[in-house]
Design an enzyme around this catalytic site. Structure first.
Site, PDB file in Angstrom:
ATOM      1  N   GLU A   1      -2.957  -4.579  -3.429  1.00  0.00           N
ATOM      2  CA  GLU A   1      -3.439  -5.465  -4.498  1.00  0.00           C
ATOM      3  C   GLU A   1      -3.432  -4.754  -5.846  1.00  0.00           C
ATOM      4  O   GLU A   1      -3.052  -5.314  -6.873  1.00  0.00           O
ATOM      5  CB  GLU A   1      -4.871  -5.929  -4.216  1.00  0.00           C
TER       6      GLU A   1
ATOM      7  N   ASN B   1       0.834  -1.196   0.000  1.00  0.00           N
ATOM      8  CA  ASN B   1       0.000   0.000   0.000  1.00  0.00           C
ATOM      9  C   ASN B   1       0.869   1.246   0.000  1.00  0.00           C
ATOM     10  O   ASN B   1       1.914   1.299   0.654  1.00  0.00           O
ATOM     11  CB  ASN B   1      -1.029  -0.001   1.136  1.00  0.00           C
TER      12      ASN B   1
ATOM     13  N   CYS C   1     -10.667  -3.056  -4.677  1.00  0.00           N
ATOM     14  CA  CYS C   1      -9.702  -4.036  -5.191  1.00  0.00           C
ATOM     15  C   CYS C   1     -10.412  -5.267  -5.742  1.00  0.00           C
ATOM     16  O   CYS C   1      -9.968  -5.873  -6.718  1.00  0.00           O
ATOM     17  CB  CYS C   1      -8.705  -4.434  -4.107  1.00  0.00           C
TER      18      CYS C   1
ATOM     19  N   CYS D   1     -10.321  -4.997  -0.145  1.00  0.00           N
ATOM     20  CA  CYS D   1     -11.409  -4.016  -0.073  1.00  0.00           C
ATOM     21  C   CYS D   1     -12.282  -4.126  -1.323  1.00  0.00           C
ATOM     22  O   CYS D   1     -11.907  -4.759  -2.317  1.00  0.00           O
ATOM     23  CB  CYS D   1     -10.844  -2.605   0.082  1.00  0.00           C
TER      24      CYS D   1
ATOM     25  N   GLU E   1       0.366   5.091   0.679  1.00  0.00           N
ATOM     26  CA  GLU E   1      -0.555   6.115   1.187  1.00  0.00           C
ATOM     27  C   GLU E   1      -0.104   7.507   0.767  1.00  0.00           C
ATOM     28  O   GLU E   1       1.013   7.701   0.269  1.00  0.00           O
ATOM     29  CB  GLU E   1      -0.654   5.983   2.713  1.00  0.00           C
TER      30      GLU E   1
HETATM   31  N1  THU Z   1      -5.347  -1.570   2.200  1.00  0.00           N
HETATM   32  C1  THU Z   1      -4.765  -2.357   1.259  1.00  0.00           C
HETATM   33  O1  THU Z   1      -3.620  -2.150   0.856  1.00  0.00           O
HETATM   34  N2  THU Z   1      -5.495  -3.390   0.764  1.00  0.00           N
HETATM   35  C2  THU Z   1      -6.775  -3.697   1.139  1.00  0.00           C
HETATM   36  O2  THU Z   1      -7.404  -4.558   0.554  1.00  0.00           O
HETATM   37  C3  THU Z   1      -7.379  -2.982   2.258  1.00  0.00           C
HETATM   38  C4  THU Z   1      -6.696  -1.754   2.705  1.00  0.00           C
HETATM   39  C5  THU Z   1      -4.575  -0.449   2.736  1.00  0.00           C
HETATM   40  C6  THU Z   1      -5.096   0.907   2.356  1.00  0.00           C
HETATM   41  C7  THU Z   1      -4.578   1.766   3.497  1.00  0.00           C
HETATM   42  O3  THU Z   1      -3.262   2.172   3.185  1.00  0.00           O
HETATM   43  C8  THU Z   1      -4.534   0.828   4.680  1.00  0.00           C
HETATM   44  O4  THU Z   1      -4.603  -0.499   4.160  1.00  0.00           O
HETATM   45  C9  THU Z   1      -5.651   1.034   5.685  1.00  0.00           C
HETATM   46  O5  THU Z   1      -6.892   1.048   5.068  1.00  0.00           O
END
Ligand code: THU
Length: 132
Positions: A58, A45, A90, A87, A47
């Site tokens: 993902e 991830n 994704c 999520c 951010e």
């Molecule tokens: N996140 C992911 O990388 N993948 C997911 O399927 C769910 C959430 C990340 C996004 C954010 O940086 C952190 O997890 C908290 O939501």
């Protein structure tokens, strides 16, 4: 699952998780996507100070693979601080390229050996299709 086992894919995802840029949520996620021909693409991830611009692990793996010319996939592994399924955004993005029986392995970074496997059909039933 060809020569890459779920465990190997989860270990690759756990390594990728270490590169997460998760300074706002402090929730680090790594992913490893296995292509049809046996290559592995990693994601984490990423951010942003403008929170909504955050990209999930993902989608980083998937878009990297597509940019390198891959459009057929065998499986994805996702490792997070806690066991977490992808999520909704994704799920839809994965569904663009992945069949109903596509396996999604998820594990906690604390214990990648205790993983769960979900399948695309179960994660996103009745998904949106567009066939122009
Ligand atoms: N996140 C992911 O990388 N993948 C997911 O399927 C769910 C959430 C990340 C996004 C954010 O940086 C952190 O997890 C908290 O939501």
């Amino acid at each position: 699952m060809s020569k890459h086992s779920a465990i190997e894919l989860l270990e690759a995802a756990a390594e990728a998780r270490k590169n997460a840029h998760s300074k706002y949520s402090k929730f680090s996620v790594g992913s490893a996507l296995l292509t049809e021909d046996g290559s592995v693409f990693l994601g984490c991830n990423v951010e942003n100070a403008s929170y909504g611009l955050t990209i999930c692990a993902e989608r980083v793996a998937l878009t990297s693979a597509v940019a390198a010319g891959h459009k057929s996939f065998q499986a994805i592994a996702i490792v997070a601080d806690e066991l977490a399924a992808p999520c909704g955004a994704c799920r839809q993005v994965l569904a663009e390229f992945c069949r109903d029986d596509f396996p999604v392995h998820v594990a906690s970074a604390k214990d990648t050996a205790s993983f769960e496997t979900h399948f695309m059909e179960q994660l996103l039933p009745e998904r949106f299709h567009f066939n122009p």
